[in-house]
Motif scaffolding. Structure first.
Motif, PDB file in Angstrom:
ATOM      1  N   ASN A 272       9.262   6.412 -12.928  1.00 41.61           N
ATOM      2  CA  ASN A 272       9.244   5.960 -11.533  1.00 41.61           C
ATOM      3  C   ASN A 272       8.872   7.085 -10.577  1.00 41.61           C
ATOM      4  O   ASN A 272       8.332   6.840  -9.499  1.00 41.61           O
ATOM      5  N   ASN A 273       9.186   8.320 -10.948  1.00 40.51           N
ATOM      6  CA  ASN A 273       8.849   9.486 -10.131  1.00 40.51           C
ATOM      7  C   ASN A 273       7.990  10.440 -10.947  1.00 40.51           C
ATOM      8  O   ASN A 273       8.125  10.525 -12.173  1.00 40.51           O
ATOM      9  N   PRO A 274       7.088  11.184 -10.302  1.00 35.37           N
ATOM     10  CA  PRO A 274       6.244  12.145 -11.027  1.00 35.37           C
ATOM     11  C   PRO A 274       7.053  13.354 -11.480  1.00 35.37           C
ATOM     12  O   PRO A 274       8.067  13.709 -10.868  1.00 35.37           O
ATOM     13  N   LEU A 275       6.589  13.986 -12.541  1.00 42.03           N
ATOM     14  CA  LEU A 275       7.259  15.175 -13.075  1.00 42.03           C
ATOM     15  C   LEU A 275       6.740  16.410 -12.352  1.00 42.03           C
ATOM     16  O   LEU A 275       5.918  17.170 -12.857  1.00 42.03           O
ATOM     17  N   SER A 276       7.241  16.622 -11.146  1.00 38.32           N
ATOM     18  CA  SER A 276       6.862  17.770 -10.333  1.00 38.32           C
ATOM     19  C   SER A 276       7.923  18.863 -10.478  1.00 38.32           C
ATOM     20  O   SER A 276       9.034  18.606 -10.950  1.00 38.32           O
ATOM     21  N   PRO A 277       7.612  20.113 -10.085  1.00 37.53           N
ATOM     22  CA  PRO A 277       8.617  21.185 -10.151  1.00 37.53           C
ATOM     23  C   PRO A 277       9.901  20.849  -9.400  1.00 37.53           C
ATOM     24  O   PRO A 277      10.977  21.354  -9.754  1.00 37.53           O
ATOM     25  N   GLN A 278       9.822  20.005  -8.370  1.00 41.61           N
ATOM     26  CA  GLN A 278      11.014  19.623  -7.624  1.00 41.61           C
ATOM     27  C   GLN A 278      12.025  18.910  -8.519  1.00 41.61           C
ATOM     28  O   GLN A 278      13.239  18.979  -8.280  1.00 41.61           O
ATOM     29  N   VAL A 279      11.536  18.249  -9.554  1.00 42.23           N
ATOM     30  CA  VAL A 279      12.428  17.575 -10.497  1.00 42.23           C
ATOM     31  C   VAL A 279      13.333  18.591 -11.193  1.00 42.23           C
ATOM     32  O   VAL A 279      14.504  18.318 -11.460  1.00 42.23           O
ATOM     33  N   ILE A 280      12.786  19.766 -11.478  1.00 41.98           N
ATOM     34  CA  ILE A 280      13.606  20.822 -12.090  1.00 41.98           C
ATOM     35  C   ILE A 280      14.727  21.228 -11.144  1.00 41.98           C
ATOM     36  O   ILE A 280      15.880  21.411 -11.558  1.00 41.98           O
ATOM     37  N   THR A 281      14.398  21.377  -9.865  1.00 41.68           N
ATOM     38  CA  THR A 281      15.413  21.733  -8.873  1.00 41.68           C
ATOM     39  C   THR A 281      16.543  20.707  -8.867  1.00 41.68           C
ATOM     40  O   THR A 281      17.728  21.074  -8.853  1.00 41.68           O
ATOM     41  N   CYS A 282      16.191  19.429  -8.887  1.00 42.35           N
ATOM     42  CA  CYS A 282      17.201  18.368  -8.884  1.00 42.35           C
ATOM     43  C   CYS A 282      18.006  18.386 -10.181  1.00 42.35           C
ATOM     44  O   CYS A 282      19.222  18.172 -10.173  1.00 42.35           O
ATOM     45  N   GLY A 283      17.322  18.662 -11.294  1.00 38.57           N
ATOM     46  CA  GLY A 283      18.019  18.726 -12.578  1.00 38.57           C
ATOM     47  C   GLY A 283      19.018  19.868 -12.624  1.00 38.57           C
ATOM     48  O   GLY A 283      20.130  19.723 -13.142  1.00 38.57           O
TER      49      GLY A 283
END
Length: 310
Positions: A272-283
């Protein structure tokens, strides 16, 4: 009550200092002992490999756990302060939070700057797969997967066994987990690594599920999709070859509403969401909140144990 102070001091050491120098790091020495024992492993015989693999677990466990047990037993009788300080120094290397946090952040910064080569070079600190051919989305996925899985392996599980069996329990878990990481996979170690791999599966059975639940709760606290985290965890946790790794990884995938995938092995969550570097921040944020929740729960259990022992 001593256990409470040992745990608190070990956590402070991790936050302030991180990992001990490699020259004195118990896990590094575990690796050296395992590598030495591996040289004498039977080459062909299946049954002999199974027995030898079990012997490696027992011998390595005794080498690292017995001295810890008897040293703390002695210190507990002669000096409470020494018992707490040495206990904390021995407990700290069995878990790693700061190092995982820093490594994931460094990879996030590299990927945000499109420095894929340096990011790939950094990835072996987190994952064992070949990352040289991976693009940015795949590197993001691998980083988030490792962050999620290590909530269980590198933090929840060691402290879980500390609560049950003290510092020797945490050290024993780290021995088994290190053996599994080094020889507990298919191929050359099909039978040699089977015993430590199965034992690691057993030891991680409860911590993995606790970790998944912690990530679901953390998703709610961080204003992520906790319902998706719960539903994805229940749906996809069995997609991984490991009976345990899928719990925290699928919960993370659901919370972030992304698909975490290791090509040819598993696919967790929905894209549903792209795998951007921001995803790492949220993880990383979800990992931190999950770790904090687990620490509070551990401290509460230590206090409760003390209260009932008075």
């Amino acid at each position: 009550m001593e256990g409470l102070f040992i745990l608190l001091l070990a956590l402070v050491l991790d936050v302030l200092l991180g990992e001990p120098p490699r020259a004195i790091h118990p896990v590094v020495w575990m690796g050296k002992v395992i590598s030495f024992l591996e040289r004498f492993a039977p080459a062909q015989n299946m049954r002999a490999q199974l027995v030898y693999g079990g012997g490696m677990v027992l011998l390595t466990g005794c080498v690292f756990t017995s001295p810890v047990y008897f040293l703390l037993l002695y210190l507990n009788k002669v000096s409470l302060i020494a018992y707490i300080v040495i206990g904390a120094l021995l407990l700290k290397p069995t878990f790693a939070f700061r190092e995982l946090w820093q490594t994931a952040l460094e990879i996030r910064v590299l990927l945000a700057g499109d420095n894929l080569e340096k990011a790939r070079a950094k990835m072996p600190s987190l994952v064992s797969r070949d990352t040289q051919s991976l693009g940015k989305p795949e590197l993001v996925s691998a980083t988030v997967e490792s962050v999620a899985e290590n909530v269980a392996d590198s933090f929840v599980a060691p402290l879980f066994y500390f609560l049950l069996f003290g510092v020797p329990g945490a050290m024993t878990y780290r021995v088994v987990n290190t053996l599994d990481a080094m020889i507990g996979y298919h191929g050359k170690y099909e039978y040699l690594g089977r015993f430590p791999a199965k034992l690691d599966d057993i030891l991680n059975f409860i911590p993995a599920r606790i970790s998944g639940l912690l990530l679901v709760i953390a998703a709610s606290l961080c204003h992520k999709d906790s319902r998706s985290a719960w539903q994805t965890m229940l749906r996809d946790h069995g997609e991984t070859e490991s009976p345990n790794a899928g719990w925290s990884m699928s919960a993370m995938a659901g919370a972030l509403k992304v698909r975490l995938e290791k090509a040819g092995y598993y696919s967790l969550g929905d894209a549903n969401n792209p795998l951007s570097p921001q995803v790492i921040t949220c993880g990383i944020k979800l990992m931190g909140v999950s770790a904090l929740l687990w620490v509070l729960l551990c401290l509460a259990m230590e206090v409760t144990h003390f209260a009932f022992s008075i």
